[in-house]
Design a protein around this motif. Sequence first.
Motif, PDB file in Angstrom:
ATOM      1  N   UNK A  68     -29.679  25.426  -2.302  1.00  0.00           N
ATOM      2  CA  UNK A  68     -30.978  25.141  -1.706  1.00  0.00           C
ATOM      3  C   UNK A  68     -31.150  23.666  -1.365  1.00  0.00           C
ATOM      4  N   UNK A  69     -31.778  23.433  -0.232  1.00  0.00           N
ATOM      5  CA  UNK A  69     -32.141  22.095   0.216  1.00  0.00           C
ATOM      6  C   UNK A  69     -33.658  22.069   0.360  1.00  0.00           C
ATOM      7  N   UNK A  70     -34.308  21.122  -0.301  1.00  0.00           N
ATOM      8  CA  UNK A  70     -35.771  21.030  -0.264  1.00  0.00           C
ATOM      9  C   UNK A  70     -36.173  19.922   0.705  1.00  0.00           C
ATOM     10  N   UNK A 121     -28.565  11.188  -7.125  1.00  0.00           N
ATOM     11  CA  UNK A 121     -27.269  10.576  -7.395  1.00  0.00           C
ATOM     12  C   UNK A 121     -26.635   9.913  -6.180  1.00  0.00           C
ATOM     13  N   UNK A 122     -27.265  10.043  -5.038  1.00  0.00           N
ATOM     14  CA  UNK A 122     -26.681   9.445  -3.841  1.00  0.00           C
ATOM     15  C   UNK A 122     -27.555   9.723  -2.644  1.00  0.00           C
ATOM     16  N   UNK A 123     -27.046   9.314  -1.477  1.00  0.00           N
ATOM     17  CA  UNK A 123     -27.790   9.464  -0.245  1.00  0.00           C
ATOM     18  C   UNK A 123     -27.024  10.384   0.698  1.00  0.00           C
ATOM     19  N   UNK A 124     -27.360  10.304   1.957  1.00  0.00           N
ATOM     20  CA  UNK A 124     -26.790  11.215   2.943  1.00  0.00           C
ATOM     21  C   UNK A 124     -25.304  10.962   3.143  1.00  0.00           C
ATOM     22  N   UNK A 183     -27.631  16.662  -5.631  1.00  0.00           N
ATOM     23  CA  UNK A 183     -28.641  15.697  -6.108  1.00  0.00           C
ATOM     24  C   UNK A 183     -28.767  14.489  -5.180  1.00  0.00           C
ATOM     25  N   UNK A 184     -28.336  14.657  -3.936  1.00  0.00           N
ATOM     26  CA  UNK A 184     -28.506  13.579  -2.966  1.00  0.00           C
ATOM     27  C   UNK A 184     -29.855  13.695  -2.272  1.00  0.00           C
ATOM     28  N   UNK A 185     -30.401  12.559  -1.879  1.00  0.00           N
ATOM     29  CA  UNK A 185     -31.682  12.540  -1.166  1.00  0.00           C
ATOM     30  C   UNK A 185     -31.646  11.461  -0.093  1.00  0.00           C
ATOM     31  N   UNK A 186     -32.257  11.746   1.022  1.00  0.00           N
ATOM     32  CA  UNK A 186     -32.373  10.777   2.111  1.00  0.00           C
ATOM     33  C   UNK A 186     -33.590  11.132   2.955  1.00  0.00           C
ATOM     34  N   UNK A 187     -33.988  10.213   3.817  1.00  0.00           N
ATOM     35  CA  UNK A 187     -35.237  10.432   4.548  1.00  0.00           C
ATOM     36  C   UNK A 187     -35.209   9.766   5.911  1.00  0.00           C
TER      37      UNK A 187
END
Length: 290
Positions: free
Chosen positions: A209-211, A284-287, A246-250
């Motif tokens: 899943x990607x939120x 834990x990291x980005x894109x 656990x990666x996140x970017x915006x």
Amino acid sequence: MYLRKVAVGLTALVLLSSGAEARSLLDFIKPTTPHQENASHSGSISQTAALDLYSNQQKQASFDGCADLFPGAKPINMATVPVSMKPLALCSDNFAVLYSQTSKTPLVVVERLNAAQLQDAKGEERTNQFYPDPRVPKSGRAELSDYRGQSPAVDRGHQSPAADAPTPNAMAQSFSLSNMVPQDPTNNRKIWSKVESDVRKFAKRADGNVFVFTGPLFDSGYTTIGDNKVWVPTRLFKLVYDASSKRAWAYVLPNAETRIEKPMDYDAFVKSTGLNLLGNLPVTGSVGRI
């Protein structure tokens, strides 16, 4: 309890999760698809028909019926949202909306995307049947008339894209005005459409899943439209959280004709916008590769 408050402009709106974990922190200035929106191809449905799109549980102002759309199944705790924003929690089949009866727009729209859902969404017919959300009191909602005859023109910009909808009912729900913000037409139909497409491409390749958190930002000098004074965002954001890696970017873009910048990492997103939407969730990291 973890709490970080970043002042941006004149006031701050703080959102916390239920229990001990912070979910979100939003700072606002004042209490401060293809997106081919052609009026000749758009329509509306009656309020009775619109209400029939929602289950009895979805007619309740609560996130209880859609907690699974949030990372960790931890929805925003509505009790922590300032009363001045007149917030409502709205569940739909495919997205959840933290709605403001003050701005007459969503503040945050949350989706859970995955490859199976997006495969179901592929080819789903776009309805273009817009309607004011019948679950929102008339005094606190946008109406179709608010978006008409504006100069400069504005689109009804989806926050949860119609192209993410995996069923006819989810597609119909995506055209509620509680899922819309006034958006620059070029931004909506070109730049933002590309952002949405890139997010779908990633979600199709992800392991689980990607939120996705999407919403408006109202910086100093924001304007309003229509008799109901619907707030016009100065910027728009889309935050992506991959639950597996656990990666996140915006993306944070002006509500104008612009170009897409390279996605920013989560810390830069919080610094740029004042929104700590992931709270204590591990990042834990980005894109990597979009």
